[in-house]
Design a protein around this motif. Structure first.
Motif, mmCIF file in Angstrom:
data_model
loop_
_atom_site.group_PDB
_atom_site.id
_atom_site.type_symbol
_atom_site.label_atom_id
_atom_site.label_comp_id
_atom_site.label_asym_id
_atom_site.label_seq_id
_atom_site.Cartn_x
_atom_site.Cartn_y
_atom_site.Cartn_z
ATOM 1 N N MET A 7 -22.149 -62.885 -10.111
ATOM 2 C CA MET A 7 -22.597 -64.098 -9.731
ATOM 3 C C MET A 7 -22.227 -65.358 -10.167
ATOM 4 O O MET A 7 -21.692 -66.259 -9.552
ATOM 5 N N GLU A 8 -21.823 -65.183 -11.480
ATOM 6 C CA GLU A 8 -21.228 -66.370 -12.533
ATOM 7 C C GLU A 8 -19.845 -66.709 -11.490
ATOM 8 O O GLU A 8 -19.353 -67.878 -11.527
ATOM 9 N N ARG A 9 -19.070 -65.667 -11.573
ATOM 10 C CA ARG A 9 -17.637 -66.013 -11.124
ATOM 11 C C ARG A 9 -17.785 -66.376 -9.341
ATOM 12 O O ARG A 9 -16.762 -67.228 -9.257
ATOM 13 N N THR A 220 -30.253 -62.057 -2.062
ATOM 14 C CA THR A 220 -29.648 -62.504 -0.778
ATOM 15 C C THR A 220 -28.482 -63.533 -0.579
ATOM 16 O O THR A 220 -28.132 -64.136 -1.632
ATOM 17 N N GLY A 221 -27.668 -63.353 0.434
ATOM 18 C CA GLY A 221 -26.561 -64.020 0.614
ATOM 19 C C GLY A 221 -26.672 -65.049 1.787
ATOM 20 O O GLY A 221 -27.553 -64.717 2.688
ATOM 21 N N TYR A 222 -26.228 -66.207 1.530
ATOM 22 C CA TYR A 222 -26.461 -67.407 2.839
ATOM 23 C C TYR A 222 -24.959 -67.807 3.215
ATOM 24 O O TYR A 222 -24.231 -68.298 2.209
ATOM 25 N N VAL A 238 -25.168 -66.816 -3.159
ATOM 26 C CA VAL A 238 -25.789 -65.581 -3.654
ATOM 27 C C VAL A 238 -27.015 -66.133 -4.416
ATOM 28 O O VAL A 238 -26.828 -66.754 -5.589
ATOM 29 N N THR A 239 -28.270 -65.728 -3.980
ATOM 30 C CA THR A 239 -29.428 -66.277 -4.571
ATOM 31 C C THR A 239 -30.461 -65.183 -4.682
ATOM 32 O O THR A 239 -30.202 -64.064 -4.204
ATOM 33 N N ALA A 240 -31.365 -65.360 -5.648
ATOM 34 C CA ALA A 240 -32.482 -64.481 -5.789
ATOM 35 C C ALA A 240 -33.689 -65.634 -6.216
ATOM 36 O O ALA A 240 -33.569 -66.306 -6.977
ATOM 37 N N HIS A 241 -34.787 -64.971 -5.847
ATOM 38 C CA HIS A 241 -36.107 -65.811 -6.082
ATOM 39 C C HIS A 241 -36.445 -65.884 -7.490
ATOM 40 O O HIS A 241 -35.786 -64.977 -8.248
ATOM 41 N N VAL A 242 -37.318 -66.685 -7.962
ATOM 42 C CA VAL A 242 -37.590 -67.093 -9.283
ATOM 43 C C VAL A 242 -38.732 -66.473 -9.931
ATOM 44 O O VAL A 242 -39.719 -66.896 -9.216
ATOM 45 N N ALA A 243 -38.704 -65.908 -11.091
ATOM 46 C CA ALA A 243 -40.114 -65.544 -11.834
ATOM 47 C C ALA A 243 -40.470 -66.942 -12.551
ATOM 48 O O ALA A 243 -40.415 -67.175 -13.610
#
Length: 331
Positions: A7-9, A220-222, A238-243
């Motif tokens: 994800m960082e790259r 998820t990708g958008y 590229v994202t993911a929901h946050v705790a």
């Protein structure tokens, strides 16, 4: 390669999705671009913070993950002139500065070391890279991913710090269950609170809490307004929901004075976005005002929709002041 490295790259590496200046609004719906009334609500919050701080001669307004800078521009347009002249606006963003951003807005890649005022992190934490862990018959394993095609494979056990976070914030019950290790997001948010000398910081994101963790994660990708496979090749967000509950504890440990974890629906209602339709009588007395009020109600409804943008989590933490009463619409 771990998901965090991939994800960082993909997002922030050379020619990464955000590094090359992709605009979020081109790929997914955001509150900022849904309506300027979102910024108007934050302008009211800024005014409340200003009052709580005693109207300082300099009031910082920091937007972390500023994207196009539109949120800052809209907030500055919405505040009274006497407040606007005391604001020092800062956009924190790795993407190049857009030409349309006014010169008074400082464009930088890191937040100021000391902040007195309001910090807004709208859909920032969901793009902080993280690792994914899956429970296997041999215990939890860090998931590896091929950046070229998104193919996954089991890797080594999570490192001790990640295992501690997992046990506290996202315990796995059944083989096949997955967790997204939010420890980097907790650290990122804590670094914001550590900079906050006085004022308020708010993180706004799709989120979940310990009572409602999704068993298979949220990666998820958008791209171009559509949901696509989360392949970390730089071609999509590229994202993911946050705790956010874990981030709240990290903020408390970093020195937050007060904390409120609520939904965007509740927060925006407290800030004046009711979504109520105007009375029909207004259509007869002042048709133009009726149409304007009807449009505003429609925009409010989208921003507070409990099945859409209204379901976003709001993590509000303060330093030296209480959480403003306007954020408690049911008080």
């Amino acid at each position: 390669m771990t998901w965090r490295t991939a994800m960082e790259r993909a997002l922030y590496g050379q020619n990464g999705f955000y590094r090359r200046g992709e605009r979020p609004a081109e790929h997914f719906r955001t509150s900022v671009h849904a309506s300027p009334r979102f910024a108007a609500a934050l302008a009211r919050l800024l005014a409340s913070v200003d009052t709580a701080l005693g109207h300082p001669s300099r009031l910082d307004l920091i937007d972390i993950g500023a994207g196009s800078g539109r949120l800052l521009i809209n907030i500055l347009d919405a505040v009274p002139a006497d407040l606007a002249e005391r604001i020092t606006p800062v956009a924190v963003e790795i993407a190049p500065r857009p030409a349309e951003v006014p010169s008074r807005i400082d464009w930088r890649t890191t937040p100021p070391d000391r902040i007195t005022g309001l910090v807004v992190a709208n859909e920032w934490l969901d793009n902080v890279p993280l690792d994914v862990v899956e429970l296997t018959a041999d215990g939890p394993r860090t998931v590896l991913v091929d950046p070229a095609n998104g193919a996954e494979s089991p890797g080594p056990p999570p490192v001790p710090d990640d295992r501690d976070w997992l046990d506290r914030w996202w315990p796995l019950a059944e083989p096949g269950d997955r967790a997204e290790i939010g420890r980097p997001r907790c650290a990122a948010w804590a670094s914001v609170i550590e900079r906050l000398d006085a004022g308020l910081a708010v993180a706004v994101d799709y989120s979940h809490t310990l009572r409602s963790r999704p068993p298979y994660g949220t990666l998820t990708g958008y791209r171009d307004g559509a949901t696509v496979p989360a392949i970390p090749d730089g071609s999509c967000d590229v994202t993911a929901h946050v705790a956010l509950d874990a981030c709240a504890t990290a903020g408390d440990q970093a020195g937050a004075t007060a904390t409120l974890l609520t939904s965007q629906r509740e927060a925006l209602r407290g800030l004046g976005l009711s979504g109520s339709r105007p009375p029909v009588e207004l259509a007869h007395k002042d048709p133009r005002a009726y149409v304007q009020a009807l449009c505003a109600a429609g925009e409010d409804a989208e921003l507070t929709d409990p099945t859409g943008l209204g379901s976003f989590g709001w993590l509000i933490q303060t330093a030296g002041i209480p959480v403003p009463g306007v954020l408690h619409p049911n008080r």
